[in-house]
Design an enzyme around this catalytic site. Sequence first.
Site, PDB file in Angstrom:
ATOM      1  N   LYS A 204       3.883 -12.824   7.571  1.00 22.24           N
ATOM      2  CA  LYS A 204       4.986 -12.031   8.112  1.00 22.24           C
ATOM      3  C   LYS A 204       4.569 -10.573   8.272  1.00 22.24           C
ATOM      4  CE  LYS A 204       8.426  -9.818   6.070  1.00 22.24           C
ATOM      5  NZ  LYS A 204       8.561  -8.595   6.874  1.00 22.24           N
ATOM      6  N   GLY A 256       2.008  -3.586   0.291  1.00 26.44           N
ATOM      7  CA  GLY A 256       3.214  -2.813   0.559  1.00 26.44           C
ATOM      8  C   GLY A 256       3.540  -1.912  -0.614  1.00 26.44           C
ATOM      9  N   SER A 257       4.825  -1.655  -0.784  1.00 24.87           N
ATOM     10  CA  SER A 257       5.223  -0.671  -1.796  1.00 24.87           C
ATOM     11  C   SER A 257       5.152  -1.260  -3.207  1.00 24.87           C
ATOM     12  CB  SER A 257       6.643  -0.188  -1.520  1.00 24.87           C
ATOM     13  OG  SER A 257       7.554  -1.225  -1.801  1.00 24.87           O
ATOM     14  N   THR A 258       4.961  -0.382  -4.178  1.00 24.67           N
ATOM     15  CA  THR A 258       4.927  -0.793  -5.581  1.00 24.67           C
ATOM     16  C   THR A 258       6.269  -1.379  -5.990  1.00 24.67           C
ATOM     17  OG1 THR A 258       3.219   0.795  -6.120  1.00 24.67           O
ATOM     18  CG2 THR A 258       4.613   0.071  -7.937  1.00 24.67           C
ATOM     19  N   GLU A 259       7.343  -0.796  -5.441  1.00 27.48           N
ATOM     20  CA  GLU A 259       8.693  -1.269  -5.750  1.00 27.48           C
ATOM     21  C   GLU A 259       8.841  -2.757  -5.418  1.00 27.48           C
ATOM     22  OE1 GLU A 259      11.416   1.023  -3.461  1.00 27.48           O
ATOM     23  OE2 GLU A 259      13.153  -0.105  -4.191  1.00 27.48           O
ATOM     24  N   GLY A 261       6.396  -4.822  -4.776  1.00 31.16           N
ATOM     25  CA  GLY A 261       5.372  -5.552  -5.525  1.00 31.16           C
ATOM     26  C   GLY A 261       5.883  -5.989  -6.895  1.00 31.16           C
ATOM     27  N   GLU A 278      -1.405  -5.481  -3.281  1.00 34.88           N
ATOM     28  CA  GLU A 278      -2.080  -4.219  -2.952  1.00 34.88           C
ATOM     29  C   GLU A 278      -0.968  -3.234  -2.664  1.00 34.88           C
ATOM     30  OE1 GLU A 278      -3.138  -1.296  -1.378  1.00 34.88           O
ATOM     31  OE2 GLU A 278      -4.067  -2.254   0.365  1.00 34.88           O
ATOM     32  N   CYS A 312      -2.297   3.703   2.020  1.00 37.08           N
ATOM     33  CA  CYS A 312      -2.048   3.549   0.598  1.00 37.08           C
ATOM     34  C   CYS A 312      -3.111   4.253  -0.233  1.00 37.08           C
ATOM     35  CB  CYS A 312      -1.947   2.080   0.225  1.00 37.08           C
ATOM     36  SG  CYS A 312      -3.203   1.083   1.001  1.00 37.08           S
ATOM     37  N   GLU A 409       4.299   8.752  -4.486  1.00 36.46           N
ATOM     38  CA  GLU A 409       3.679   8.485  -3.189  1.00 36.46           C
ATOM     39  C   GLU A 409       4.634   8.890  -2.068  1.00 36.46           C
ATOM     40  OE1 GLU A 409       2.985   4.356  -2.035  1.00 36.46           O
ATOM     41  OE2 GLU A 409       1.038   4.965  -1.261  1.00 36.46           O
TER      42      GLU A 409
END
Lengths: 502, 311
Positions: A204, A256-259, A261, A278, A312, A409
């Site tokens: 996706k 994508g974002s840590t959130e 993740g 990642e 990133c 970030e």
Amino acid sequence: MNHKGINMSIPRNNTLKLKFDSARKYAPAPESRAAAKIDPRYDLFINGKFEKPLSKKYFDTINPANEEKLSEVAEANAADVDKAVSAARNAYNKYWKKMPPKERGKYIFRIARMVQERARELAVVETLDCGKPIRESRDFDIPVVGNHFFYYAGWADKLEYAFPNRNAQPLGVAGQIIPWNFPLLMAAWKIAPALATGNTVVLKPAETTPLSALKLAEIIQEADLPPGVVNIITGAGATGAAIVNHHDINKIAFTGSTEVGKIIQRVISGTNKKATLELGGKAANIIFDDAPIDQAVEGVINGIFFNQGHVCCAGSRLYVQESVFKEVVRKIKDRLETLIVGNPMDKNTDIGAINSKQQLDTIHKYLKIGQKEGAEMYQSSCDLPTKGFYCRPTIFTNVAQSNRIAQEEIFGPVLAIQSFRTDDEVIEKANNTPYGLSAGVWTDKGSKIFNMTTKLRAGVVWANTFNQFDPTSPFGGYKESGYGREGGLHGLLPYLTLQSIS
Amino acid sequence: MAVKTTVTPGLIFRQAGFNLSPRVDQVGIEERAARFTKRSIKKETKVNGLMLALNMIDLTTLEGKDSEGKVKQMCYKAMHLLDTYPGLPTVAAVCVYPSMVKTAKKALEGSGVKVASVATGFPSGQEPHSVKISDTKFAVQNGADEIDMVISRGKFLEGEYNFVFDEIASIKEACGEARLKVILETGELVTYDKVRRASDIAMYAGADFIKTSTGKVTPAATMPVTLVMLGAIRDFYFSTGKKIGMKPAGGISKSKLALHYLVMLNEILGEDWMNNHLFRFGASSLANDLLMQLMKEKTGVYQGKDYFSID
């Protein structure tokens, strides 16, 4: 003494200034849009065909450079995801698992060649949908996409050499969710190793940048891959969640974002899904006083302003040794003045459009936070286009380690600059972050480089360069920047189970 | 010589053993130089650039077989690049051997085109000091507006930086009013670090211009080498307030490459350097390629090279 050099008094004022107005005013040199054929509507690529979504819903994708609609793409719901996963499972059992590795490799080589053949078209599509300068999509994104497929195609029939005395088995179906900053490149990073190791894929792309992945779907169709080996479905967060939650997926690969993740990690805990994540970064770029200063400045500029800072591993924190601090800041400011910000389709553009209104708002929020925290903001004096999402390249000085702009970030063209005095101090400061994706070290002294690279807790440490990517080199993070590696031999592992042979 | 009471930047530099020059990273400088070639120069920007490049040329003949006849012809070309194209500038200067200065000066009288003369035992620079001084003085007395000296590369590579510094300073003195261009012969210095150090020595010793090459050694001017020197000029400007000129010479024969150099100049030193007082191309065949491109921009078609006079 016999000194005959001319006598010059050193002016101790700050009036010396270089003028760069004309350096930003080149006549327009636009890339032709005609190279890209974009359909008014795209369906979901499932089982080798473009199929209408069961959701019956479509959403617009726009050009962030002028806010015009480019196309509309299908929104996959949970039923569509299920259909795609079934297709992938079926293809895994029926074709891909059984296919001799050498044959698998041929398909991947074919995709690589077709990417190269259609490089210009793909570059234009990427720039239109994403906002990145055509110079970058043409010279970086698309060539590296081709390289990545070529590299992993080569591994397909050599897994027994990659992992001697082990029987390398594919996992099954991989669910892959990718971000909007390098849409096609991230698709290549995900698809190439998955196919080489014998897995099938449901991928996706991000909702703001689906077009290049759909172009890749066309290529995959034309390359005659067995139906269902690669499925590309579009949608937003809910679609991604349906992939993560799907019971018949063996592996999640997310960039994508840590959130997000963290959410994924929570959701898949207790299941047998493997994962690579990642995530975000807040990389430290470190300039020592013995560095090649001009090249270091250029590296810092590329480190933070490449792809509008939507990277990133962007070098968003800069640490400069105090004895060269003023000089470095002056040089960065001069360099900012020569960066051309504007139409991403112009071949001379250095900094294109911010990917979305939402991201632009986030960046503006941080600019306000930075000023409020007492940091000194400096922006290039360039004009911005009136339509579209743009942000001037920005630096902050007088930044403290405790400032949010130095900790969080921002994912935009914003650099936070701090000074340091000693090697130990900078190592401590550079590591003082929840992230650990990348770092940069600038010094002419080799021993210092080795000292730094052993102590910096980051997945990649670049020495006297920044943002260098090669398919042969593993990439990934420490701490909240994620886990697992992509690229190189290491990039095969997350898609394999290794059986001992005895 | 009387002891100076003020400490000059040159002296500071000298006392530091010429070790103040920053290091240059080879990979970085070459990447940066390549980046300028990605600029796409079109339409009015291109025409302006081509015109400016023409106006920055030091039209050069430096051969053993140079004669008065040859020099006179070249001088005419310098003033009349293409008379059928109205509004063209002249070149900046002609560059000749000292023996030809008088001839060139006379031929160019009243045109505004300067006469530059190589001196100091060009191209090797392996002459006694007294010969170098008299060579320079002879050229100046014959009317040279500019002197293109060569540094003693052998001494430089031996680490005799004081020798090189003093030599440049003494030539500068011998130049009087003439502007001094210091040729580093970067093709013999080889590394970017050495190019940078030689640039600093030349500027602190009194150079008005620093110049890459004699044209007799390969490689001559390259974009990365020129970039190192432009960086040195920029740092010197911020240390002293003095604007030093730059002259890449040798190997720049095509318009496209000349435009790349101008892009680099524009983006490193800015508008103040975009004139022939502070930037020159040392070239013999560049002019006709620029003319050919200008005619193409004007008429839309390329013309055969025989429509452009060779001298």
